[in-house]
Scaffold this motif. Structure first.
Motif, short mmCIF file in Angstrom:
data_model
loop_
_atom_site.label_atom_id
_atom_site.label_comp_id
_atom_site.label_asym_id
_atom_site.label_seq_id
_atom_site.Cartn_x
_atom_site.Cartn_y
_atom_site.Cartn_z
N UNK A 193 7.14 -5.52 37.42
CA UNK A 193 5.60 -6.03 38.11
C UNK A 193 4.41 -4.65 37.88
N UNK A 194 2.70 -5.34 37.62
CA UNK A 194 2.45 -4.51 38.02
C UNK A 194 1.76 -4.35 39.68
N UNK A 195 1.83 -5.32 40.54
CA UNK A 195 2.00 -4.55 41.82
C UNK A 195 2.54 -3.45 42.28
N UNK A 196 4.47 -3.26 41.62
CA UNK A 196 4.58 -2.29 42.07
C UNK A 196 3.99 -0.60 41.28
N UNK A 197 2.86 -0.93 40.57
CA UNK A 197 2.59 -0.03 39.22
C UNK A 197 1.10 0.84 40.38
N UNK A 198 0.18 -0.36 40.88
CA UNK A 198 -1.08 -0.01 41.07
C UNK A 198 -0.47 0.61 42.94
N UNK A 199 0.20 -0.08 43.82
CA UNK A 199 0.70 0.84 44.92
C UNK A 199 0.89 2.13 44.74
N UNK A 200 1.65 2.28 44.51
CA UNK A 200 1.97 3.61 42.96
C UNK A 200 0.69 5.11 43.11
N UNK A 247 -7.40 -0.46 41.78
CA UNK A 247 -6.26 -0.18 40.23
C UNK A 247 -6.14 -1.21 39.95
N UNK A 248 -5.63 -1.03 38.54
CA UNK A 248 -4.63 -2.22 37.80
C UNK A 248 -4.34 -2.03 36.72
N UNK A 249 -3.17 -2.38 35.68
CA UNK A 249 -3.09 -2.08 34.88
C UNK A 249 -2.49 -2.88 33.70
N UNK A 250 -3.23 -3.64 32.98
CA UNK A 250 -2.84 -5.08 32.26
C UNK A 250 -2.32 -5.53 31.87
N UNK A 251 -2.49 -6.19 30.45
CA UNK A 251 -1.36 -6.23 29.20
C UNK A 251 -2.85 -7.03 28.08
N UNK A 252 -2.44 -6.99 26.99
CA UNK A 252 -3.05 -7.29 25.70
C UNK A 252 -2.22 -8.21 25.30
N UNK A 253 -3.00 -9.02 24.41
CA UNK A 253 -2.13 -9.65 23.33
C UNK A 253 -1.45 -8.53 21.91
N UNK A 254 -2.86 -7.96 21.72
CA UNK A 254 -2.94 -6.73 21.08
C UNK A 254 -1.83 -5.08 21.44
#
Length: 398
Positions: A193-200, A247-254
């Motif tokens: 999950x993104x929430x774990x990555x952003x916290x790290x 901090x964020x790490x989103x997703x894209x369709x591409x």
């Protein structure tokens, strides 16, 4: 209109929660159609819950004490009346289930039943479709006391008393996006999950800045808890932050698109991708069951507008510093400085940037986002960018 059966919540103190530990929700199931839908969740102990309704989008919100949800997300796959279902922690002492309705719905019954043999309890929620006027009446006429719902809504007060910063201290608010019930995006391969990555990454940057003279950094959230977007802004302002980095790490369709992006706030989005990302990020409050209608808005006047313009100029300077630090060291997307109406960047007096570290929809970015060494590299490059922004003459050799 039939009366809603609600299980009243009892006040759970922090001492009680610490002694007993969180409830365990170990299995769940859902079945139904577009007229009626039943949700059943199994607990190790009796849950005290409160139910309420929220509009735009229409949601049924179930608040409960701290709960560890150990069943797979797929066990509560959106079905029947519900197009989205979220569950998770709100803070150390509370959790929440948010049912976003495909069409207006209410709980015809909400019961806690003891399992046969006395080994646990079942929460049984029976939802049924209602007309839009009936749902609007539920929202308008409900009232809440001092239970779990009220406790969650008042969490923004928890940082009201802050030690004043020293005059020569440069204070940085490091904001780990998402958290708690709002998991954010998920890795394409690992499902992290993104929430774990952003916290790290937030922790890594705070650690890197710890020994920098004249710079003090703090985290808006230090664990897996939910913060509304306005809470994040308020925390930064109450700490008298000179800069906010989200901090964020989103997703894209591409899935082929990869690389870092730096965003600043603007009334008009720089491009479609920025507009789409801001729209998704700004929905974080809604999916967590926050009443958007109650969120504070700032009154516009001439002085406020002048301050906002100056702050925006500083935000752009910080974005340029990050891109300059990353250039040749970290892959950037085309046109890496973009802008849109991100609510987490809305503080009129705190320069703010949102850093997309990479895209979890891209397998190469995902590997880097999970690599501790790459995380340390990003923290060092950001620290250099912060110093260049904070001390421009010294950083440029002047």
């Amino acid at each position: 209109m039939s009366m809603l059966i609600v299980i009243p919540a009892t006040e759970v103190t922090a001492v009680q929660a610490e002694q007993e530990g969180p409830l365990l929700a170990y299995s769940a199931r859902i079945a139904g159609d577009r007229a009626r839908t039943r949700i059943v969740i199994d607990f190790d102990r009796k849950p005290d819950v409160e139910v309420r309704y929220m509009a735009k989008p229409d949601r049924i919100v179930v608040d409960m004490p701290a709960t560890a949800f150990t069943f797979p997300n797929a066990d509560l796959k959106p079905t029947g009346l519900f197009k989205e279902i979220r569950f998770g922690a709100m803070d150390a002492n509370s959790a929440r289930l948010v049912l976003t309705a495909e069409r207006p719905a209410k709980l015809a019954s909400a019961e806690v039943k003891e399992d046969e043999g006395g080994n646990g309890y079942r929460l049984v929620l029976d939802a049924e479709m209602v007309s839009q006027p009936d749902f609007d009446t539920l929202v308008a006429t409900q009232s809440w006391g001092g239970g779990a719902s009220a406790a969650v809504d008042l969490r923004g007060d928890r940082v009201a008393t802050v030690d004043p910063a020293k005059d020569d201290e440069f204070v940085i608010a490091i904001d780990a996006g998402h958290g708690g019930i709002d998991a954010g995006a998920a890795g394409a391969e690992t499902k992290t999950p993104e929430k774990e990555i952003t916290l790290a990454f937030a922790r890594a940057l705070a650690e890197r800045l710890k020994d920098e003279k004249g710079i003090t950094a703090f985290l808006t959230r230090e664990g897996d808890e939910f913060l509304s977007l306005s809470e994040r802004v308020t925390i930064a302002r109450q700490h008298r932050a000179d800069l906010l980095i989200s901090f964020h790490a989103d997703t894209l369709r591409q899935s082929g698109i990869r690389g870092a992006t730096v965003y600043t706030i603007s009334d008009t989005a720089s491009d479609h991708m920025a507009a789409d990302l801001a729209e998704r990020e700004n929905l974080s409050d809604a999916v967590a069951g926050v009443d958007l209608a109650s969120e504070p808005t700032e009154v516009t006047d001439i002085l406020l507008d002048l301050t906002r313009r100056e702050t925006q100029a500083f935000s752009v300077s910080m974005a340029d510093a990050v891109i300059g630090s990353f250039n040749g060291q970290v892959q950037l997307i085309n046109n890496p400085h973009r802008s849109a109406g991100f609510r987490v960047l809305q503080a009129h007096d705190v320069p703010s940037i949102l850093l997309e570290l990479g895209f979890l929809s891209n397998k190469d970015d995902e590997k880097l986002l999970l690599d501790p060494q790459w995380r340390e590299k990003i923290a060092s490059l950001l620290a250099d960018a912060i110093k260049r922004y904070r001390f421009p003459v010294v950083a440029n050799g002047g």
